[in-house]
Enzyme design. Sequence first.
Site, PDB file in Angstrom:
ATOM      1  N   HIS A 303       0.854  -1.195   0.000  1.00 60.49           N
ATOM      2  CA  HIS A 303       0.000   0.000   0.000  1.00 60.49           C
ATOM      3  C   HIS A 303       0.883   1.236   0.000  1.00 60.49           C
ATOM      4  CE1 HIS A 303      -3.117   2.855   1.151  1.00 60.49           C
ATOM      5  NE2 HIS A 303      -3.958   1.960   0.675  1.00 60.49           N
ATOM      6  N   ASP A 360      -7.973  -5.501   0.215  1.00 64.33           N
ATOM      7  CA  ASP A 360      -8.482  -6.349  -0.864  1.00 64.33           C
ATOM      8  C   ASP A 360      -8.110  -7.815  -0.715  1.00 64.33           C
ATOM      9  OD1 ASP A 360      -9.758  -4.340  -2.291  1.00 64.33           O
ATOM     10  OD2 ASP A 360      -7.867  -3.662  -3.149  1.00 64.33           O
TER      11      ASP A 360
HETATM   12  N1  ACO Z   1       4.150  -7.573  -4.853  1.00 65.77           N
HETATM   13  C1  ACO Z   1       5.463  -7.551  -5.113  1.00 65.77           C
HETATM   14  N2  ACO Z   1       6.229  -6.449  -5.032  1.00 65.77           N
HETATM   15  C2  ACO Z   1       5.615  -5.311  -4.669  1.00 65.77           C
HETATM   16  C3  ACO Z   1       4.244  -5.254  -4.367  1.00 65.77           C
HETATM   17  C4  ACO Z   1       3.508  -6.450  -4.469  1.00 65.77           C
HETATM   18  N3  ACO Z   1       2.196  -6.457  -4.195  1.00 65.77           N
HETATM   19  N4  ACO Z   1       3.904  -3.986  -4.041  1.00 65.77           N
HETATM   20  C5  ACO Z   1       5.027  -3.265  -4.131  1.00 65.77           C
HETATM   21  N5  ACO Z   1       6.053  -4.061  -4.495  1.00 65.77           N
HETATM   22  C6  ACO Z   1       7.454  -3.677  -4.667  1.00 65.77           C
HETATM   23  C7  ACO Z   1       7.639  -2.812  -5.890  1.00 65.77           C
HETATM   24  O1  ACO Z   1       7.917  -3.594  -7.040  1.00 65.77           O
HETATM   25  C8  ACO Z   1       8.792  -1.936  -5.474  1.00 65.77           C
HETATM   26  O2  ACO Z   1       9.982  -2.666  -5.658  1.00 65.77           O
HETATM   27  P1  ACO Z   1      11.303  -1.911  -6.246  1.00 65.77           P
HETATM   28  O3  ACO Z   1      11.595  -0.807  -5.272  1.00 65.77           O
HETATM   29  O4  ACO Z   1      12.319  -3.001  -6.266  1.00 65.77           O
HETATM   30  O5  ACO Z   1      10.917  -1.396  -7.589  1.00 65.77           O
HETATM   31  C9  ACO Z   1       8.596  -1.757  -3.979  1.00 65.77           C
HETATM   32  O6  ACO Z   1       7.815  -2.874  -3.553  1.00 65.77           O
HETATM   33  C10 ACO Z   1       7.871  -0.486  -3.618  1.00 65.77           C
HETATM   34  O7  ACO Z   1       6.651  -0.477  -4.337  1.00 65.77           O
HETATM   35  P2  ACO Z   1       6.038   0.776  -5.065  1.00 65.77           P
HETATM   36  O8  ACO Z   1       5.327   0.332  -6.301  1.00 65.77           O
HETATM   37  O9  ACO Z   1       7.043   1.858  -5.191  1.00 65.77           O
HETATM   38  O10 ACO Z   1       5.014   1.233  -3.976  1.00 65.77           O
HETATM   39  P3  ACO Z   1       3.721   2.020  -4.249  1.00 65.77           P
HETATM   40  O11 ACO Z   1       3.433   2.757  -3.028  1.00 65.77           O
HETATM   41  O12 ACO Z   1       3.824   2.814  -5.503  1.00 65.77           O
HETATM   42  O13 ACO Z   1       2.672   0.849  -4.539  1.00 65.77           O
HETATM   43  C11 ACO Z   1       0.721  -0.429  -4.648  1.00 65.77           C
HETATM   44  C12 ACO Z   1       1.498   0.630  -3.863  1.00 65.77           C
HETATM   45  C13 ACO Z   1       0.400   0.090  -6.043  1.00 65.77           C
HETATM   46  C14 ACO Z   1      -0.569  -0.709  -3.915  1.00 65.77           C
HETATM   47  C15 ACO Z   1       1.583  -1.731  -4.735  1.00 65.77           C
HETATM   48  O14 ACO Z   1       1.919  -2.187  -3.448  1.00 65.77           O
HETATM   49  C16 ACO Z   1       0.881  -2.825  -5.535  1.00 65.77           C
HETATM   50  O15 ACO Z   1       0.968  -2.837  -6.756  1.00 65.77           O
HETATM   51  N6  ACO Z   1       0.176  -3.774  -4.846  1.00 65.77           N
HETATM   52  C17 ACO Z   1      -0.567  -4.799  -5.538  1.00 65.77           C
HETATM   53  C18 ACO Z   1      -1.903  -4.278  -6.018  1.00 65.77           C
HETATM   54  C19 ACO Z   1      -2.869  -4.025  -4.897  1.00 65.77           C
HETATM   55  O16 ACO Z   1      -3.050  -4.861  -4.011  1.00 65.77           O
HETATM   56  N7  ACO Z   1      -3.542  -2.862  -4.946  1.00 65.77           N
HETATM   57  C20 ACO Z   1      -4.529  -2.490  -3.964  1.00 65.77           C
HETATM   58  C21 ACO Z   1      -4.030  -1.393  -3.079  1.00 65.77           C
HETATM   59  S1  ACO Z   1      -5.213  -1.000  -1.851  1.00 65.77           S
HETATM   60  C22 ACO Z   1      -6.381  -0.159  -2.713  1.00 65.77           C
HETATM   61  O17 ACO Z   1      -6.146   0.597  -3.609  1.00 65.77           O
HETATM   62  C23 ACO Z   1      -7.721  -0.397  -2.331  1.00 65.77           C
END
Ligand code: ACO
Length: 425
Positions: A303, A360
């Site tokens: 998140h 979720d």
């Molecule tokens: N699985 C694997 N790796 C992940 C995940 C994940 N679910 N989420 C983040 N990471 C990794 C990224 O690849 C990144 O790695 P890097 O630094 O090596 O590139 C690091 O963790 C940081 O992630 P960011 O994408 O920079 O974090 P951000 O705050 O932008 O992302 C997000 C948040 C979009 C929710 C992300 O965690 C994600 O894609 N999760 C999966 C989708 C999801 O569950 N969305 C629902 C969110 S809750 C909602 O909106 C209701």
Amino acid sequence: MTEFVKLTYGDKEYQLPIVVGTEGEKAIDISKLRQQTGLITLDTGYANTGSCMSEITFMDGENGILRYRGIPVEQLAEQSSFKETAYLLINGKLPTQKELIQFSVLLNDHSLVHEDMRAFYENYPRSSHPMGILSSMVSALRSFYPELQNFGEEINMTVTRLLSKVRTLAAMSYKISRGHKVVYPRPDLAYCANFLNMMFDSPVRPYEIDEDVVKALNVFWILHADHEQNCSTSAVRMVGSAWVTLYAAISAGIAALWGPLHGGANQAVIEMLADIAENKNMKQVVQRAKEKNNSFRLMGFGHRVYKTFDPRMKIMKEMCDTLLDKLNISDPLLDVAKELEEIALKDDYFLENNLYPNVDFYSGIVLRAIGIPTNMFTVMFAIGRLPGWIAQWKESIDDPKWKLCRPRQIYTGPRETQYVPIEKR
Ligand code: ACO
């Protein structure tokens, strides 16, 4: 006394005021930055940018706190109803008994949808995703109720209409997509029970309203009701800033929510869990999520704001156990989800990146138990988020400092280049 941050640029020094929120969060006010220094800030994804001051929702991502108008979401989930929580978010206070009754009467009075709108549904291809349909139907409401403007009482009318009709529109889309007879709202049923009845009642099998299911839906929607400046809410505020009607702003919010990184994650989680259950590939899925050059992510994990457990997830997980138990359902996907959570929470990659299950992760299993089809999951999220979108939109248009949202950029394309006529290229 106002605190300042000193900025030194070239041979000049600037003082930028610090703004402090009621929970002690601090921000540098850069509203005069360009005017004074010629500089703008660059913050891709807005991870360090506050887009507004807001009195609606407080989130503390480090400590897993979520409050609507100051009230912890845990208390609302336990003691409130979705209707009352919607009132709280939109009006800024809990309703009195009388106000709640008036609100219920209005929601009932506005629950029908113009019969001509049924023709739209009938002409969508059967395979259309319900989120796309909902977004355009909400936008279409503007054409059916064109007299309303964004002012005073008329706003309240539009707000109530929208809250009530969205529920009817969503249930209609489900019924029509299955080729079934549309079920009309009933005046004797409260908000959640009415929705369930419109979804599942049929002339050959009357729907029996189960109070445990109604409670679960109330909690599901309360947990989704607002989440401060997330992607879809920011879309609502941004589109709304151009002075469009509420319908158009909400339609934009629905479109943003549909994305799998945002609200669409609830559908994506169930698809991922079903894939794991079928192909017994949990280890490979976890491995794939960790690979640097693989865009695959563990859906329902991570998140932007929460760097610990999402408080909504904890409530959702507990509710999931209770509901399945009460309904005597054994869902193999729940076992897969629990095992996956356990593996991820012991894995260095997820720990180092602060990746915890979000709301979720378990919500789809609750929705499955209620009987909601997978492609309607994000629609369920949208109905729940509606009060939050409305409250945020209302707050933005009532703000005397309201401005058109218009970020800037740092241009990195070619410098001035001469046009070459086609025959010379
Ligand atoms: N699985 C694997 N790796 C992940 C995940 C994940 N679910 N989420 C983040 N990471 C990794 C990224 O690849 C990144 O790695 P890097 O630094 O090596 O590139 C690091 O963790 C940081 O992630 P960011 O994408 O920079 O974090 P951000 O705050 O932008 O992302 C997000 C948040 C979009 C929710 C992300 O965690 C994600 O894609 N999760 C999966 C989708 C999801 O569950 N969305 C629902 C969110 S809750 C909602 O909106 C209701």
